[in-house]
Design a protein around this motif. Structure first.
Motif, PDB file in Angstrom:
ATOM      1  N   THR A 146       4.847   7.491   3.271  1.00 36.80           N
ATOM      2  CA  THR A 146       4.233   7.187   1.990  1.00 36.80           C
ATOM      3  C   THR A 146       5.230   6.409   1.144  1.00 36.80           C
ATOM      4  OG1 THR A 146       2.894   9.203   2.051  1.00 36.80           O
ATOM      5  CG2 THR A 146       3.202   8.151  -0.103  1.00 36.80           C
TER       6      THR A 146
ATOM      7  N   SER B 299       4.676   7.368  10.409  1.00 34.73           N
ATOM      8  CA  SER B 299       3.908   7.251   9.173  1.00 34.73           C
ATOM      9  C   SER B 299       4.809   7.592   7.998  1.00 34.73           C
ATOM     10  CB  SER B 299       2.706   8.205   9.195  1.00 34.73           C
ATOM     11  OG  SER B 299       1.889   7.984  10.339  1.00 34.73           O
TER      12      SER B 299
ATOM     13  N   ASP C 180       7.760  11.530   2.940  1.00 35.01           N
ATOM     14  CA  ASP C 180       6.813  12.060   3.928  1.00 35.01           C
ATOM     15  C   ASP C 180       6.847  11.249   5.231  1.00 35.01           C
ATOM     16  OD1 ASP C 180       4.911  13.814   4.896  1.00 35.01           O
ATOM     17  OD2 ASP C 180       3.210  12.671   4.106  1.00 35.01           O
TER      18      ASP C 180
ATOM     19  N   THR D 292       0.820  -1.203   0.000  1.00 33.99           N
ATOM     20  CA  THR D 292       0.000   0.000   0.000  1.00 33.99           C
ATOM     21  C   THR D 292       0.860   1.261   0.000  1.00 33.99           C
ATOM     22  OG1 THR D 292      -0.113  -0.129   2.402  1.00 33.99           O
ATOM     23  CG2 THR D 292      -1.925  -1.097   1.178  1.00 33.99           C
ATOM     24  N   THR D 293       0.245   2.369  -0.387  1.00 35.82           N
ATOM     25  CA  THR D 293       0.946   3.663  -0.409  1.00 35.82           C
ATOM     26  C   THR D 293       1.048   4.254   0.986  1.00 35.82           C
ATOM     27  OG1 THR D 293       0.191   4.096  -2.666  1.00 35.82           O
ATOM     28  CG2 THR D 293       0.917   5.990  -1.368  1.00 35.82           C
ATOM     29  N   ASP D 294      -0.070   4.278   1.709  1.00 29.37           N
ATOM     30  CA  ASP D 294      -0.107   4.864   3.051  1.00 29.37           C
ATOM     31  C   ASP D 294       0.200   3.803   4.095  1.00 29.37           C
ATOM     32  OD1 ASP D 294      -0.914   7.352   1.999  1.00 29.37           O
ATOM     33  OD2 ASP D 294      -3.010   6.705   1.974  1.00 29.37           O
ATOM     34  N   ASN D 295       1.105   4.117   5.009  1.00 32.08           N
ATOM     35  CA  ASN D 295       1.489   3.190   6.067  1.00 32.08           C
ATOM     36  C   ASN D 295       1.631   3.941   7.388  1.00 32.08           C
ATOM     37  OD1 ASN D 295       2.527   0.375   4.714  1.00 32.08           O
ATOM     38  ND2 ASN D 295       2.840   2.111   3.342  1.00 32.08           N
ATOM     39  N   ASN D 296       0.842   3.511   8.372  1.00 27.64           N
ATOM     40  CA  ASN D 296       0.905   4.076   9.714  1.00 27.64           C
ATOM     41  C   ASN D 296       1.131   2.939  10.704  1.00 27.64           C
ATOM     42  OD1 ASN D 296      -0.035   6.908   8.993  1.00 27.64           O
ATOM     43  ND2 ASN D 296      -1.758   5.690   8.255  1.00 27.64           N
TER      44      ASN D 296
ATOM     45  N   GLY E  44      -4.537   3.305   5.751  1.00 30.12           N
ATOM     46  CA  GLY E  44      -5.430   4.305   5.184  1.00 30.12           C
ATOM     47  C   GLY E  44      -6.884   3.928   5.255  1.00 30.12           C
TER      48      GLY E  44
END
Length: 669
Positions: A158, A156, A100, A67-71, A188
């Motif tokens: 990207t 977090s 980011d 995935t693009t978003d990772n938290n 996300g």
């Protein structure tokens, strides 16, 4: 290098695509020594600091979902309330595929990192673990005071390139047993508490400071594993102690309390070395056994630290059981390995199993359970892969006595080369029951009659135990398979040409074996394969492998009273594999068949003990229906406790088979 752990998705020739937001394990970073990034300051009574982390410090595993978003977040628990977060070290596997990057602290898991965090720090130049082992250190603008309910510390980023291994699997975990609070993920779509999902714990480290640390304090994990001892004997319990005071722990004193009687032992002292605050070590505590068989609840309490009263106010006692047995018998270790011929890295499973067989020839039992990846595996059977698939996430992986799950069959739980040897060494010891299996062919070698004697070394009112069976075969090969899918016997081997294993012969063998080939002419599967592998320990038939055979062990269980269970494997029509439309009979050589009997604890699911034997004939075993002249049963065979047939009595306990099918044990002095 990257050690990949390919994921088993379905028992089909082709893998299905998993949900894009479902985390997947991507392997382990090998040969990387992680640097200590957090600052160290002098500890004093007024001020002390500790490194808080769920990371074991032994392994860096890769996790991701493409995935693009990772938290990613961990929980700093309420017991740290009032102390301060000063620095945070985060594990970035490869900064070149990310952008980011931000580090944050929040009272609740943030729905929006930009608006819901108490602290948010932009990271301009993150380090890459894969390059030199460096964690990315972030100093907070000012210390953050941990609230009464605790807080979440996270980071977090990207992903800019998910087509690389490090981009698809950018999250660093330890790959160890999950700890509550050790890993939260949000791709996300909302936060997910990963406890109990088998992904391990985040490698985030948090520097916590405070002005109210005690000087001499230590805590202990709340439980220790059950230990075994013979009547009036001694044994050792292992407890895990953590330093909690400003002064490094150099020694601890302890007492042992018998829960039933309330009797407390004299205080004893053991040296720990220099154990800094927040660091842990395993201590060996001797325990004395009672004069009567049974299970005795014990409590080990840390009473002093460095010769002073322990200033820790909680978590100072470890509880566990001492099981006193009539005698000690070795517990055999059973590895149930999940493997596939189409798995690129499963050759390390073969290497690990060979090393274990050589290291523990008398106490190791290996069972290779084949599934399928990329193409049909000719050794796959129906039941066993379904069972293992509920516990294991990928190829290769294994269970050890069903008490250690999702271990690597070569690297073990530590991630070290041949680390599996250390895992099995830790399982060596005594068992509460002795298992002796005796498989015998019928006259035309089409049916295997199995007799299993189980002798418990203590008493139980209930029988929370069952027997399960596996028929395994050595020497399987597809050299003469002329089917259109004969390449199913090829073993994929991505270790061909790998370097750095010259001094480790078990894996080194696979760096030298193989050739480039394309199974079925598929360019997508072109790669290194070994076409002449001979497969051992292969499971080809099972009986109630998941839960055991109901009624195979009955209550009450009486110490030293043997229970005998009988079953059979009928191979009159051979043993057909799961993909019987492509491959033929799995019984290639009856002389290479063995029967494994597993004694399962139905409450814990663990394998209590096991035995494995090759199959004899009636003439070889000496078991028949002979009787004496007066019609009474006569001795027809005699064995040692490890199942070896003997022609005359030998010193120790002898197992005697009688002509009426009964078994008895006699002590020869």
């Amino acid at each position: 290098m990257v050690r990949k752990c390919l994921i088993w998705l379905v028992l089909m020739a082709c893998c299905c695509v998993a949900n894009a937001q479902e985390p997947r394990i991507g392997g382990t970073l090998d040969g990387i020594t992680v640097k200590n990034s957090l600052r160290e300051r002098p500890q004093t009574r007024a001020y002390a600091q500790e490194v808080f982390t769920y990371w074991s410090g032994e392994n860096i595993g890769m996790l991701g979902a493409g995935t693009t978003d990772n938290n990613i977040a961990i929980l700093v628990p309420a017991e740290k309330a009032g102390k301060r977060v000063e620095e945070i070290a985060i594990p970035i596997i490869d900064a070149s595929v990310l952008t980011d990057v931000r580090v944050w602290v929040a009272e609740q898991l943030p729905q929006n990192v930009d608006t819901d965090c108490s602290v948010l720090v932009e990271v301009s130049n993150p380090s890459s673990i894969a390059v030199d082992g460096s964690l990315t250190l972030v100093s907070l603008p000012e210390p953050y005071v941990i609230p009464e309910s605790g807080c979440y510390v996270g980071y977090s980023f990207t992903v800019t390139n998910a087509q690389t291994d490090y981009g698809y699997y950018p999250i660093a975990t330890d790959g160890e047993a999950d700890v509550q609070g050790g890993l939260y993920l949000d791709f996300g779509y909302g936060w997910d508490d990963c406890y109990g999902q088998g992904y391990g714990n985040s490698c985030v480290q948090v520097l916590i400071s405070g002005d109210d640390y005690p000087e001499n304090a230590a805590t202990v994990e709340s439980e220790f594993a059950t230990v075994f001892a013979a009547l009036n004997g001694t044994t050792n319990a292992t407890i895990n102690v953590t330093g909690q005071g400003a002064n490094p722990v150099q020694s601890v004193s302890y007492t042992v309390r018998d829960v039933a009687t309330g009797t407390v032992s004299e205080e004893q002292t053991v040296q720990t070395g220099e154990l800094a605050i927040g660091n842990s070590t395993a201590l060996t505590i001797p325990l004395s056994a009672e004069a009567t068989v049974g299970t005795y609840a014990k409590e080990i309490t840390i009473t002093k630290v460095n010769g002073e009263a322990n200033e820790a106010t909680s978590k100072v006692t470890a509880a566990g059981n001492l099981m006193v047995l009539s005698r000690l018998v070795p517990r055999k270790t059973v590895m149930e390995e999940f493997t596939a011929t189409g798995c690129w890295y499963c050759t390390r499973g073969i290497a690990g199993m060979n090393a274990l067989q050589d290291t523990y020839p008398d106490t190791f039992i290996g069972i290779a359970v084949h599934g399928s990846m990329n193409y049909p595996d000719p050794m796959q059977i129906a039941e066993y892969p379904d069972f293992l698939g509920t516990y294991l996430g990928g190829y290769p992986s294994c269970l050890l006595n069903r008490s250690i799950s999702n271990a690597d069959p070569y690297f073990g739980t530590s991630g070290n080369m041949l680390g599996i040897l250390d895992d099995v060494a830790g399982l060596q010891g005594a068992a509460e029951a002795e298992v002796v299996v005796n498989p015998v062919w019928n006259a035309d070698s089409t049916v295997i009659s199995v007799t299993t004697d189980v002798t418990f070394l203590t008493n139980y009112d209930e029988a929370n135990y069952r027997l399960a069976y596996v028929l395994v075969e050595d020497g399987l090969s597809g050299a003469n398979d002329n089917s259109v899918y004969s390449y199913g016997w090829w073993q994929a081997n991505s270790y061909l040409g790998a370097t750095g294993a010259d001094n480790e012969p078990y894996i080194y063998e696979w760096t030298q074996r193989g050739e480039t080939a394309s199974p079925g002419g598929s360019s997508q599967l072109t790669g290194p394969y070994v076409k002449d592998v001979v497969f051992d320990h292969v499971a080809i038939m099972t009986q109630e492998i998941a839960d055991g055979i109901e009624g195979s062990i009955s209550a009450p269980i009486v110490m030293e009273e043997t229970q005998t269970h009988q079953t059979e494997f009928d191979i009159t029509n051979g043993v057909m594999p799961y993909y019987s439309q492509y491959f033929g009979d799995l019984v290639q050589n009856k002389n290479n068949l063995k029967v494994v009997a597993l004694l399962l604890n139905t409450e814990t699911g663990e394998i209590v003990n096991a035995d494995e034997k090759g199959i004899t004939t009636d003439g070889t075993s000496g078991i028949n229906n002979a009787v004496t002249g007066d019609g009474e049963a006569a001795e027809v065979a005699r064995y040692t406790l490890d199942g070896k047939q003997i022609s005359a009595p030998v010193k120790g306990i002898n197992v005697i088979k009688m002509s009426d099918g009964t078994t008895k044990k006699v002590l020869v002095k």
